[in-house]
Design a protein around this motif. Structure first.
Motif, short mmCIF file in Angstrom:
data_model
loop_
_atom_site.label_atom_id
_atom_site.label_comp_id
_atom_site.label_asym_id
_atom_site.label_seq_id
_atom_site.Cartn_x
_atom_site.Cartn_y
_atom_site.Cartn_z
N ASP A 9 17.53 3.75 -6.58
CA ASP A 9 18.63 3.58 -5.62
C ASP A 9 18.21 2.96 -4.30
N GLY A 10 16.92 2.65 -4.13
CA GLY A 10 16.48 1.99 -2.90
C GLY A 10 15.97 2.93 -1.84
N GLY A 11 16.18 4.25 -2.01
CA GLY A 11 15.46 5.21 -1.19
C GLY A 11 16.20 5.85 -0.05
N LEU A 12 15.40 6.65 0.44
CA LEU A 12 15.35 7.90 1.11
C LEU A 12 16.36 8.89 0.55
N ARG A 13 16.55 9.95 1.32
CA ARG A 13 17.33 11.08 0.82
C ARG A 13 18.80 10.73 0.66
N ASN A 14 19.43 11.36 -0.30
CA ASN A 14 20.88 11.41 -0.42
C ASN A 14 21.53 10.07 -0.75
N ASP A 15 20.72 9.05 -1.10
CA ASP A 15 21.29 7.73 -1.37
C ASP A 15 22.23 7.35 -0.23
N PRO A 16 21.71 7.16 0.99
CA PRO A 16 22.58 7.04 2.18
C PRO A 16 23.53 5.87 2.13
N TYR A 17 23.19 4.82 1.38
CA TYR A 17 24.07 3.65 1.30
C TYR A 17 24.97 3.69 0.07
N ARG A 18 24.89 4.80 -0.69
CA ARG A 18 25.71 5.00 -1.89
C ARG A 18 25.52 3.85 -2.89
N ALA A 38 11.35 1.70 1.29
CA ALA A 38 10.17 1.62 0.42
C ALA A 38 10.06 2.81 -0.52
N ASP A 39 11.18 3.26 -1.05
CA ASP A 39 11.20 4.39 -1.97
C ASP A 39 12.17 4.12 -3.10
N HIS A 40 11.98 4.87 -4.19
CA HIS A 40 12.90 4.85 -5.32
C HIS A 40 13.08 3.44 -5.86
N TRP A 41 11.96 2.84 -6.20
CA TRP A 41 12.00 1.50 -6.75
C TRP A 41 12.38 1.49 -8.23
N GLY A 42 12.01 2.56 -8.98
CA GLY A 42 12.10 2.45 -10.42
C GLY A 42 11.18 1.32 -10.87
N THR A 88 0.79 -1.23 0.00
CA THR A 88 0.00 0.00 0.00
C THR A 88 0.82 1.28 0.00
N MET A 89 2.12 1.21 0.21
CA MET A 89 2.91 2.45 0.26
C MET A 89 3.02 3.05 -1.13
N PHE A 90 3.38 4.32 -1.20
CA PHE A 90 3.28 5.10 -2.43
C PHE A 90 3.98 4.45 -3.61
N GLU A 91 5.18 3.94 -3.40
CA GLU A 91 5.93 3.44 -4.54
C GLU A 91 5.87 1.92 -4.67
N GLU A 92 5.21 1.26 -3.77
CA GLU A 92 5.08 -0.18 -3.86
C GLU A 92 4.03 -0.56 -4.91
N GLY A 93 4.13 -1.79 -5.41
CA GLY A 93 3.12 -2.29 -6.31
C GLY A 93 3.68 -2.73 -7.64
N VAL A 94 2.82 -2.76 -8.65
CA VAL A 94 3.22 -3.13 -10.00
C VAL A 94 3.97 -1.96 -10.64
N HIS A 95 5.07 -2.28 -11.33
CA HIS A 95 5.86 -1.25 -11.98
C HIS A 95 6.01 -1.44 -13.48
N GLY A 96 5.87 -2.67 -13.98
CA GLY A 96 6.12 -2.83 -15.40
C GLY A 96 5.56 -4.12 -15.97
N ILE A 97 5.34 -4.09 -17.28
CA ILE A 97 4.98 -5.27 -18.06
C ILE A 97 5.60 -5.12 -19.44
N ALA A 98 6.12 -6.22 -19.98
CA ALA A 98 6.73 -6.20 -21.32
C ALA A 98 6.49 -7.55 -21.97
N PHE A 99 6.11 -7.52 -23.24
CA PHE A 99 5.84 -8.74 -23.99
C PHE A 99 7.09 -9.18 -24.75
N HIS A 100 7.33 -10.48 -24.72
CA HIS A 100 8.47 -11.06 -25.43
C HIS A 100 8.37 -10.73 -26.92
N PRO A 101 9.50 -10.43 -27.57
CA PRO A 101 9.45 -10.14 -29.01
C PRO A 101 8.83 -11.26 -29.83
N GLN A 102 8.91 -12.51 -29.34
CA GLN A 102 8.29 -13.64 -30.03
C GLN A 102 7.02 -14.11 -29.32
#
Length: 421
Positions: free
Chosen positions: A196-205, A175-179, A111-125
């Motif tokens: 980058d996995g979230g919160l500010r400043n990319d704390p884990y680099r 729970a942020d910056h999932w892409g 239920t969090m803002f960035e959680e959930g479905v992010h993408g779908i892509a069909f195989h070229p074949q």
């Protein structure tokens, strides 16, 4: 809304007595010395005669995040909704839609803002193997899942959830910056954009760390297997033979990439990247390139890291960046290089939008130097309009389609009414 974060709850504030930025997914941060407002690097003009055409359906599509064309030649696209519903729709004005996959039970509790479905892509074949691919999140542990699934045969396929095969799981620290967007390239390989996995400043680099997948564009061969991996590592991936880097990485240094697209003529890969306090950027993604985050944000060095994570790191500047300091927008949404036929005035421009302001732009390019030369305003959201674009993509003919958070779909097209004003 997936990965565009808590903009709906967090106002954007500028106070030059001591700059205060209330930014997506973060708490307000005070900067005692406000940065100077940079000059506009390229001219901006309003382009008339093109507007949004609302595609009417008998329902709203709650928080649509992406759209993929069913490669059957039947004129359907599959729209993915953040909370797990997938619908096959026709964008011809008929309002037709039907269920394709119901993943809502799998998304229960997500239920969090960035959680959930992010993408779908069909195989070229897809027409022969019936395979398609999903990107979504799960909890306990918190992770991004990339999986393969089959669909039924016939002209109106539906998904077979029991056929799911997990290809990749990436544990997420926050729970942020999932892409999470995925796209097949003209080379038949699967490209995956991860934040980058979230919160500010990319704390884990993480975005600069070549031994983790966060903050990267990945490139996988889903038709092959490397060792015991459920996918193949393309031999020409830039780090395929580098023991100090993950071989899946195609490019790195991204914060929260959203909106992968390939130019249908050149094959170039484009990606918008949501910034932190100051910049929103558009990148032309190249093999092995480093786009700077979190040593850099947009065209500038960041103030919160004393130096680069790795010495002698060469970075690539964005093709274009706009800034919150000029009040241009607060959350970029990609994006495609227009090669359609219906709007000659936009031919060869890169189309993108801003979620917070509801502005749609066309970026004119100097192709030789790979830099923007002029920005055209195609649409500005009227105050009374509910329009927060979550993606600017295209239909099977390459004509622009916009998804909006409140549940509407729009075409970008020539408008006689607008042209006559």
């Amino acid at each position: 809304m997936s990965r565009l974060s808590s903009l709906a709850l967090t106002p954007f504030l500028l106070s030059f007595s001591g700059l205060i930025l209330a930014v997506p997914d973060d708490q307000p941060v005070e900067i005692t010395q406000p940065p100077a407002v940079p000059p506009l690097e390229i001219p901006e003009e309003v382009l008339g005669g093109i507007g949004l055409h609302h595609l009417k359906f008998d329902r709203e599509f709650d928080s649509p995040v992406t759209l993929a064309t069913l490669p059957e030649g039947q004129g359907e696209q599959v729209i993915a909704l953040q909370r797990g519903e997938f619908c096959a729709v026709r964008l011809d004005g008929s309002g037709q839609w039907r269920p394709f996959l119901d993943f809502r039970q799998r998304m229960a509790g997500i239920t969090m803002f960035e959680e959930g479905v992010h993408g779908i892509a069909f195989h070229p074949q897809f027409e022969t193997n019936r395979l398609f691919y999903l990107s979504y999140t799960q909890n306990e542990p918190r992770r991004t899942v990339i999986s393969e699934m089959r669909a039924t045969p016939g002209d109106m396929p539906t998904a077979l959830p029991e056929s799911e095969r997990v290809l990749l799981e990436i544990q997420q620290p926050l729970a942020d910056h999932w892409g999470g967007h995925i796209h097949f390239g003209p080379d038949g390989l699967l490209y995956i954009a991860l934040g980058d996995g979230g919160l500010r400043n990319d704390p884990y680099r993480l975005a600069q760390n070549p031994w983790v997948l966060h903050g990267k564009i990945l490139r996988l061969d889903i038709n092959a297997r490397t060792g015991k991996l459920p996918y193949g590592i393309p031999a020409d991936n830039p780090f395929a033979n580098d023991q100090l880097s993950r071989p899946e990485i195609y490019a790195l240094g991204l914060r929260n990439p959203w909106g992968l697209s390939f130019d249908s003529q050149t094959g170039h890969l484009w990606c918008a990247d949501v910034g932190q306090d100051l910049w929103e950027e558009i990148n032309l993604i190249k093999k092995g390139a480093n786009y700077g985050w979190s040593d850099r944000d947009g065209p500038a060095e960041t103030a919160f890291h004393p130096g680069p994570l790795l010495a002698n790191t060469a970075t690539t500047d964005p093709v274009h960046a706009y800034t919150r300091l000029r009040g241009e927008g607060i959350c970029i949404v990609g994006g495609l290089l227009y090669r359609g036929e219906n709007m000659p005035a936009l031919q060869g421009t890169f189309l993108f939008a801003d979620w917070g302001f509801g502005t749609v732009w066309a970026l004119e390019m100097d192709d030789l130097n790979e830099r923007a030369t002029r920005r055209l305003v195609v649409h500005r959201k009227p105050d009374a309009m509910k329009f927060n674009p979550t993606l600017l993509t295209s239909d099977a003919q390459g004509e622009p389609v916009l998804l909006s958070q409140e549940g509407n779909l729009y075409r970008l097209e020539y408008s006689e009414e607008i042209a006559s004003q």
